[in-house]
Design a protein around this motif. Structure first.
Motif, PDB file in Angstrom:
ATOM      1  N   VAL A 192      22.387  52.250  72.800  1.00  0.00           N
ATOM      2  CA  VAL A 192      21.142  51.698  73.614  1.00  0.00           C
ATOM      3  C   VAL A 192      21.570  50.831  74.546  1.00  0.00           C
ATOM      4  CG1 VAL A 192      18.827  50.747  73.846  1.00  0.00           C
ATOM      5  CG2 VAL A 192      19.533  52.298  71.874  1.00  0.00           C
ATOM      6  N   THR A 227      25.714  47.927  75.837  1.00  0.00           N
ATOM      7  CA  THR A 227      25.032  48.641  74.789  1.00  0.00           C
ATOM      8  C   THR A 227      25.389  48.129  73.439  1.00  0.00           C
ATOM      9  OG1 THR A 227      27.152  50.086  74.684  1.00  0.00           O
ATOM     10  CG2 THR A 227      25.689  50.719  76.200  1.00  0.00           C
ATOM     11  N   ARG A 230      21.883  51.236  67.734  1.00  0.00           N
ATOM     12  CA  ARG A 230      20.501  51.295  67.148  1.00  0.00           C
ATOM     13  C   ARG A 230      20.246  52.259  66.142  1.00  0.00           C
ATOM     14  NH1 ARG A 230      15.542  50.576  70.734  1.00  0.00           N
ATOM     15  NH2 ARG A 230      14.535  50.771  68.383  1.00  0.00           N
ATOM     16  N   GLU A 236      12.273  59.104  67.948  1.00  0.00           N
ATOM     17  CA  GLU A 236      12.663  58.111  68.957  1.00  0.00           C
ATOM     18  C   GLU A 236      13.882  58.431  69.679  1.00  0.00           C
ATOM     19  OE1 GLU A 236      12.889  53.164  68.848  1.00  0.00           O
ATOM     20  OE2 GLU A 236      12.110  54.328  67.132  1.00  0.00           O
ATOM     21  N   ALA A 237      14.917  58.709  68.944  1.00  0.00           N
ATOM     22  CA  ALA A 237      16.479  59.020  69.345  1.00  0.00           C
ATOM     23  C   ALA A 237      16.047  60.072  70.574  1.00  0.00           C
ATOM     24  CB  ALA A 237      17.109  59.518  68.328  1.00  0.00           C
ATOM     25  N   GLU A 239      13.434  60.939  72.326  1.00  0.00           N
ATOM     26  CA  GLU A 239      12.743  60.395  73.513  1.00  0.00           C
ATOM     27  C   GLU A 239      13.929  59.672  74.337  1.00  0.00           C
ATOM     28  OE1 GLU A 239       8.818  57.561  74.363  1.00  0.00           O
ATOM     29  OE2 GLU A 239       9.419  58.323  72.209  1.00  0.00           O
ATOM     30  N   TYR A 240      14.533  58.758  73.741  1.00  0.00           N
ATOM     31  CA  TYR A 240      15.331  57.800  74.527  1.00  0.00           C
ATOM     32  C   TYR A 240      16.369  58.337  75.223  1.00  0.00           C
ATOM     33  CZ  TYR A 240      18.852  54.278  75.779  1.00  0.00           C
ATOM     34  OH  TYR A 240      19.641  53.687  76.327  1.00  0.00           O
ATOM     35  N   GLN A 243      14.959  60.238  78.315  1.00  0.00           N
ATOM     36  CA  GLN A 243      14.727  59.450  79.432  1.00  0.00           C
ATOM     37  C   GLN A 243      16.060  59.038  80.140  1.00  0.00           C
ATOM     38  OE1 GLN A 243      12.802  55.842  77.763  1.00  0.00           O
ATOM     39  NE2 GLN A 243      11.079  56.844  77.416  1.00  0.00           N
ATOM     40  N   GLU A 244      17.185  58.797  79.272  1.00  0.00           N
ATOM     41  CA  GLU A 244      18.621  58.457  79.783  1.00  0.00           C
ATOM     42  C   GLU A 244      19.009  59.720  80.526  1.00  0.00           C
ATOM     43  OE1 GLU A 244      22.110  57.813  77.226  1.00  0.00           O
ATOM     44  OE2 GLU A 244      21.465  55.730  77.401  1.00  0.00           O
TER      45      GLU A 244
END
Length: 459
Positions: A192, A227, A230, A236-237, A239-240, A243-244
């Motif tokens: 992250v 970075t 996490r 959640e992974a 979703e992140y 976005q990336e």
């Protein structure tokens, strides 16, 4: 300052005639036909201008509008609904917030920077819609790479095709489980990027945007962000990572160019409370900067170039709509140059009982409809009779006449006081069917309205 994001409309703005634009505005704003007519013509002229040759289009300046009328009659709402209808970048600013250069306060160029920032957000959101599917696919592949062990080396005596097919089948099984939600409780490690931004003391009077630009130029490595690992659950992974991937697929230089062009050609700035900076004869003390603010606003409206984070923005073709009550001052108190930049002037009418009745019931988001919907969340069936709405409008008109006339905003205070008991007792009511009739309105409001001192402070 208020910033409004445009809603999508089913009808293309280019296809809307002035009559249709007025009809759309009628769904939200009651009365004020002259003001609606003026903004409809301004919007249609913008469409007409875009169909001309570039040489001629460059010469045609927007016809800025000055709305004159008391508070609470729909000036801001007309401008806001127009921007949503046109799907244009739109900001509302208060002229009284600005101060002359050298005084403490916001500088007038910030309105253009805010408009550009909104334009970038709009274009970025449009590009996100275009790349959303591709980004989701890429994120899914990256997550599968994390979930699956690295492929083992193929043995010399093993068939390479069979080995790859087996690995492919394993990956597809994981993909099915991921999409079905069976892996949602699994925890994975992902990298992250930290959103680190060094803290600096900003010198008063300087532009935050300029400081940001200079720091990024001087210390590019400082703003990249480190970075860190996490441990997060699979949803959640995903979703992140999505976005990336979306950020990777969007060309921000192209977004900035498109946004600047849209702001220059289709932006709308609504300057409220412009009467507060109209200079009066013999101004002293705080009044001395009023004419200075007018002179600072003038070049923005006349057409100038403003430096923003996304490049230089020309204001020549931004549509400016100014509004003011002009109770104390009058439009002729503005400096002549500024008066000349608002060739279209419309007076908005004060609202009376008949308009209040319509405001309570006709618009799509009418006050009565809002309260009925709010009470429905508590399973309460709220019913307003015709005579109740008539009494509410009557009381609002009386209070406006006796105290300060704040137009349709008085309806909000009257409605809140009227439904205070139901709103408080709502969850505990045994009888979930409540009828608001004329007698109920009189019982709740008559004493307050009769007592002028009480109505001055409560309504």
């Amino acid at each position: 300052m208020a910033i409004y994001l445009p809603e999508t409309t089913q009808t293309s703005t280019e296809a809307l005639t002035p009559r249709q634009i007025v009809a759309e505005l009628d769904k939200y704003v009651i009365g004020q036909a002259k003001a609606k007519r003026a903004v409809a013509i301004a919007l249609r002229n913008r469409t007409r201008r875009q169909k001309l040759s570039p040489e001629l289009a460059e010469e045609i300046a927007p016809k800025n509008i000055l709305m004159i009328g008391p508070t609470g009659v729909g000036k801001t709402e007309i401008a806001r609904r127009l921007a949503r209808l046109a799907q244009s970048p739109f900001v509302k600013v208060e002229a009284s917030k600005f101060t002359e250069v050298g005084y403490v306060g916001r500088d007038v160029e910030s309105m253009v920077r805010d408009l550009t920032e909104l334009g970038v957000d709009m274009v970025r959101e449009e590009r996100l819609e275009e790349v959303r599917v591709k980004a989701a696919q890429n994120a899914e592949e990256r997550l599968l790479d994390i979930l699956l062990p690295p492929p083992r080396p193929i043995a010399p005596d093993e068939d390479a095709g069979d080995a790859r097919e087996q690995q492919h089948q394993t990956r597809e099984r994981f993909r099915e489980q991921l999409r079905a939600g069976r892996l949602d409780n699994r925890v994975v490690d992902i990298d992250v990027r930290e959103k680190s931004f060094p803290s600096f003391e900003i010198v008063s009077g300087s532009s935050v945007e300029e400081v940001d630009i200079n720091l990024r130029d001087m210390l590019p490595g400082l703003f990249q962000g480190k970075t860190k690992k996490r441990r997060v659950k699979v949803p959640e992974a995903l979703e992140y990572l999505t976005q990336e991937e979306e950020q990777k697929l969007i060309d921000m230089d192209s977004v900035a160019r498109t946004a600047v062009e849209r702001v220059e050609q289709a932006g709308i700035i609504f300057i409220d409370e412009i009467d507060k900076i109209a200079g009066r004869e013999g101004g002293h003390g705080p009044d001395v900067s009023r004419e200075g603010v007018q002179r600072d606003i003038l070049p923005i409206i006349e057409g100038t170039t403003v430096n923003t984070k996304y490049g230089m923005v020309r204001t020549d073709h931004i549509l400016f709509i100014a509004a003011g009550a002009f109770h104390v001052s009058k439009p002729s108190d503005l400096i002549p140059e500024l008066q000349g930049r608002f060739p279209i002037r419309v007076e908005l009418d004060a609202l009376g009982k008949d308009e209040f009745v319509r405001i309570l019931t006709e618009p799509r988001s009418a006050l009565v409809k809002q309260y009925i919907a709010l009470m429905e969340t508590e399973a309460i069936n709220l019913i307003f009779t015709v005579d109740a709405i008539d009494r509410i409008a009557d009381f609002a008109t009386i209070v406006n006449e006796r105290t300060e006339n704040i137009g349709a905003r008085r309806l909000h205070t009257v409605m809140e006081k009227l439904l205070d008991e139901i709103s408080f007792e709502g969850p505990d009511l045994v009888d979930k069917h409540v009828t608001i009739d004329g007698d109920y309105v009189s019982r709740m409001l008559a004493d307050i309205v009769k007592n002028e001192d009480l109505s001055r402070y409560i309504l």
